[in-house]
Write a protein that holds these residues in place. Sequence first.
Motif, PDB file in Angstrom:
ATOM      1  N   SER A  98     105.790 -96.212  33.541  1.00  0.00           N
ATOM      2  CA  SER A  98     106.687 -96.392  32.398  1.00  0.00           C
ATOM      3  C   SER A  98     106.786 -95.114  31.569  1.00  0.00           C
ATOM      4  O   SER A  98     107.866 -94.737  31.113  1.00  0.00           O
ATOM      5  N   SER A  99     105.677 -94.457  31.390  1.00  0.00           N
ATOM      6  CA  SER A  99     105.667 -93.202  30.642  1.00  0.00           C
ATOM      7  C   SER A  99     106.478 -92.128  31.375  1.00  0.00           C
ATOM      8  O   SER A  99     107.236 -91.384  30.753  1.00  0.00           O
ATOM      9  N   ALA A 100     106.329 -92.053  32.676  1.00  0.00           N
ATOM     10  CA  ALA A 100     107.101 -91.083  33.464  1.00  0.00           C
ATOM     11  C   ALA A 100     108.589 -91.421  33.423  1.00  0.00           C
ATOM     12  O   ALA A 100     109.435 -90.522  33.331  1.00  0.00           O
ATOM     13  N   GLU A 101     108.918 -92.707  33.458  1.00  0.00           N
ATOM     14  CA  GLU A 101     110.322 -93.120  33.351  1.00  0.00           C
ATOM     15  C   GLU A 101     110.898 -92.726  31.992  1.00  0.00           C
ATOM     16  O   GLU A 101     112.051 -92.292  31.897  1.00  0.00           O
ATOM     17  N   ALA A 102     110.091 -92.855  30.945  1.00  0.00           N
ATOM     18  CA  ALA A 102     110.533 -92.457  29.604  1.00  0.00           C
ATOM     19  C   ALA A 102     110.832 -90.962  29.551  1.00  0.00           C
ATOM     20  O   ALA A 102     111.763 -90.529  28.858  1.00  0.00           O
ATOM     21  N   MET A 103     110.061 -90.194  30.304  1.00  0.00           N
ATOM     22  CA  MET A 103     110.306 -88.754  30.351  1.00  0.00           C
ATOM     23  C   MET A 103     111.666 -88.462  30.983  1.00  0.00           C
ATOM     24  O   MET A 103     112.434 -87.657  30.461  1.00  0.00           O
ATOM     25  N   VAL A 104     111.968 -89.135  32.075  1.00  0.00           N
ATOM     26  CA  VAL A 104     113.253 -88.929  32.745  1.00  0.00           C
ATOM     27  C   VAL A 104     114.402 -89.401  31.852  1.00  0.00           C
ATOM     28  O   VAL A 104     115.412 -88.711  31.712  1.00  0.00           O
ATOM     29  N   THR A 105     114.222 -90.536  31.208  1.00  0.00           N
ATOM     30  CA  THR A 105     115.250 -91.077  30.323  1.00  0.00           C
ATOM     31  C   THR A 105     115.521 -90.122  29.159  1.00  0.00           C
ATOM     32  O   THR A 105     116.662 -89.979  28.716  1.00  0.00           O
ATOM     33  N   ALA A 106     114.485 -89.463  28.687  1.00  0.00           N
ATOM     34  CA  ALA A 106     114.621 -88.555  27.541  1.00  0.00           C
ATOM     35  C   ALA A 106     115.592 -87.411  27.818  1.00  0.00           C
ATOM     36  O   ALA A 106     116.210 -86.879  26.893  1.00  0.00           O
ATOM     37  N   PHE A 107     115.748 -87.035  29.079  1.00  0.00           N
ATOM     38  CA  PHE A 107     116.679 -85.959  29.420  1.00  0.00           C
ATOM     39  C   PHE A 107     118.120 -86.321  29.063  1.00  0.00           C
ATOM     40  O   PHE A 107     118.948 -85.448  28.866  1.00  0.00           O
ATOM     41  N   ASN A 108     118.414 -87.610  29.004  1.00  0.00           N
ATOM     42  CA  ASN A 108     119.785 -88.058  28.759  1.00  0.00           C
ATOM     43  C   ASN A 108     119.988 -88.618  27.359  1.00  0.00           C
ATOM     44  O   ASN A 108     121.005 -89.244  27.094  1.00  0.00           O
ATOM     45  N   GLU A 109     119.023 -88.416  26.488  1.00  0.00           N
ATOM     46  CA  GLU A 109     119.083 -89.033  25.165  1.00  0.00           C
ATOM     47  C   GLU A 109     119.085 -88.020  24.035  1.00  0.00           C
ATOM     48  O   GLU A 109     118.140 -87.932  23.258  1.00  0.00           O
ATOM     49  N   ASN A 114     114.798 -83.495  20.516  1.00  0.00           N
ATOM     50  CA  ASN A 114     114.427 -84.881  20.827  1.00  0.00           C
ATOM     51  C   ASN A 114     113.732 -84.946  22.188  1.00  0.00           C
ATOM     52  O   ASN A 114     112.714 -85.624  22.344  1.00  0.00           O
ATOM     53  N   LEU A 115     114.266 -84.235  23.162  1.00  0.00           N
ATOM     54  CA  LEU A 115     113.655 -84.183  24.491  1.00  0.00           C
ATOM     55  C   LEU A 115     112.243 -83.611  24.395  1.00  0.00           C
ATOM     56  O   LEU A 115     111.305 -84.186  24.951  1.00  0.00           O
ATOM     57  N   TYR A 116     112.097 -82.523  23.702  1.00  0.00           N
ATOM     58  CA  TYR A 116     110.794 -81.873  23.545  1.00  0.00           C
ATOM     59  C   TYR A 116     109.779 -82.847  22.951  1.00  0.00           C
ATOM     60  O   TYR A 116     108.662 -82.983  23.449  1.00  0.00           O
ATOM     61  N   GLN A 117     110.173 -83.561  21.909  1.00  0.00           N
ATOM     62  CA  GLN A 117     109.276 -84.510  21.250  1.00  0.00           C
ATOM     63  C   GLN A 117     108.907 -85.664  22.175  1.00  0.00           C
ATOM     64  O   GLN A 117     107.743 -86.068  22.240  1.00  0.00           O
ATOM     65  N   LYS A 118     109.889 -86.185  22.902  1.00  0.00           N
ATOM     66  CA  LYS A 118     109.612 -87.311  23.800  1.00  0.00           C
ATOM     67  C   LYS A 118     108.736 -86.890  24.974  1.00  0.00           C
ATOM     68  O   LYS A 118     107.870 -87.645  25.401  1.00  0.00           O
ATOM     69  N   LEU A 119     108.959 -85.705  25.499  1.00  0.00           N
ATOM     70  CA  LEU A 119     108.114 -85.214  26.585  1.00  0.00           C
ATOM     71  C   LEU A 119     106.674 -85.039  26.111  1.00  0.00           C
ATOM     72  O   LEU A 119     105.729 -85.420  26.805  1.00  0.00           O
ATOM     73  N   THR A 120     106.519 -84.491  24.923  1.00  0.00           N
ATOM     74  CA  THR A 120     105.182 -84.296  24.359  1.00  0.00           C
ATOM     75  C   THR A 120     104.497 -85.636  24.143  1.00  0.00           C
ATOM     76  O   THR A 120     103.321 -85.811  24.504  1.00  0.00           O
ATOM     77  N   THR A 121     105.217 -86.602  23.600  1.00  0.00           N
ATOM     78  CA  THR A 121     104.661 -87.936  23.370  1.00  0.00           C
ATOM     79  C   THR A 121     104.268 -88.598  24.685  1.00  0.00           C
ATOM     80  O   THR A 121     103.172 -89.165  24.807  1.00  0.00           O
ATOM     81  N   SER A 122     105.134 -88.507  25.676  1.00  0.00           N
ATOM     82  CA  SER A 122     104.840 -89.123  26.981  1.00  0.00           C
ATOM     83  C   SER A 122     103.630 -88.474  27.639  1.00  0.00           C
ATOM     84  O   SER A 122     102.793 -89.164  28.229  1.00  0.00           O
ATOM     85  N   ARG A 123     103.504 -87.163  27.533  1.00  0.00           N
ATOM     86  CA  ARG A 123     102.344 -86.493  28.127  1.00  0.00           C
ATOM     87  C   ARG A 123     101.056 -86.902  27.426  1.00  0.00           C
ATOM     88  O   ARG A 123     100.021 -87.052  28.064  1.00  0.00           O
ATOM     89  N   GLN A 124     101.123 -87.124  26.118  1.00  0.00           N
ATOM     90  CA  GLN A 124      99.945 -87.605  25.394  1.00  0.00           C
ATOM     91  C   GLN A 124      99.574 -89.008  25.870  1.00  0.00           C
ATOM     92  O   GLN A 124      98.389 -89.316  26.049  1.00  0.00           O
ATOM     93  N   GLN A 125     100.575 -89.853  26.075  1.00  0.00           N
ATOM     94  CA  GLN A 125     100.310 -91.198  26.601  1.00  0.00           C
ATOM     95  C   GLN A 125      99.675 -91.098  27.981  1.00  0.00           C
ATOM     96  O   GLN A 125      98.711 -91.811  28.283  1.00  0.00           O
ATOM     97  N   GLN A 126     100.205 -90.222  28.805  1.00  0.00           N
ATOM     98  CA  GLN A 126      99.663 -90.067  30.147  1.00  0.00           C
ATOM     99  C   GLN A 126      98.227 -89.547  30.101  1.00  0.00           C
ATOM    100  O   GLN A 126      97.403 -89.945  30.917  1.00  0.00           O
ATOM    101  N   LYS A 127      97.929 -88.690  29.162  1.00  0.00           N
ATOM    102  CA  LYS A 127      96.555 -88.208  29.016  1.00  0.00           C
ATOM    103  C   LYS A 127      95.619 -89.375  28.712  1.00  0.00           C
ATOM    104  O   LYS A 127      94.550 -89.498  29.316  1.00  0.00           O
ATOM    105  N   SER A 128      96.014 -90.245  27.803  1.00  0.00           N
ATOM    106  CA  SER A 128      95.211 -91.436  27.484  1.00  0.00           C
ATOM    107  C   SER A 128      95.058 -92.333  28.705  1.00  0.00           C
ATOM    108  O   SER A 128      93.980 -92.885  28.957  1.00  0.00           O
ATOM    109  N   LEU A 129      96.123 -92.478  29.465  1.00  0.00           N
ATOM    110  CA  LEU A 129      96.076 -93.313  30.671  1.00  0.00           C
ATOM    111  C   LEU A 129      95.170 -92.692  31.728  1.00  0.00           C
ATOM    112  O   LEU A 129      94.442 -93.407  32.420  1.00  0.00           O
TER     113      LEU A 129
END
Length: 149
Positions: A98-109, A114-129
Amino acid sequence: MSVKADQLSTQEYIVRWNQFLERFIVFETVFSEYTQTSKNIIKGRCLVDENLESLNEYFQCNLRVFKQFIDQATLLNPPKELREINRQLQLVMTDYVSSAEAMVTAFNEGDELNLYQKLTTSRQQQKSLRIRISELLNQIAVFKTQAVK
């Protein structure tokens, strides 16, 4: 329709998860590199032929392969004593997808910020995972040690 494999022995289950983990690390590295490359493109620190559009296409292709890979891991039929850990691993992997999907979705949003922030947030989530995956795999290792005694 997915078919569960025969129930694995503890040893075989651990071997399969070790194999899975080796491939997972490759995907993890790929997603990390995509994130860093995206940030470099946004900051203007990139090669002439690097752009977010082509990077997004590569990211989508790898995400499809990653999802197939995760689907294969969910087919593992663990021994009874490891079913709860396996269930938790599957949940964490689903969250990782889901986090990886959010990263791909962020490219179109929206814009690049906004992309930079979403990628950073998703990578932080992935680190926790990743930390949670490590904890669960350590539980399997502890179980194996106890089973051997």
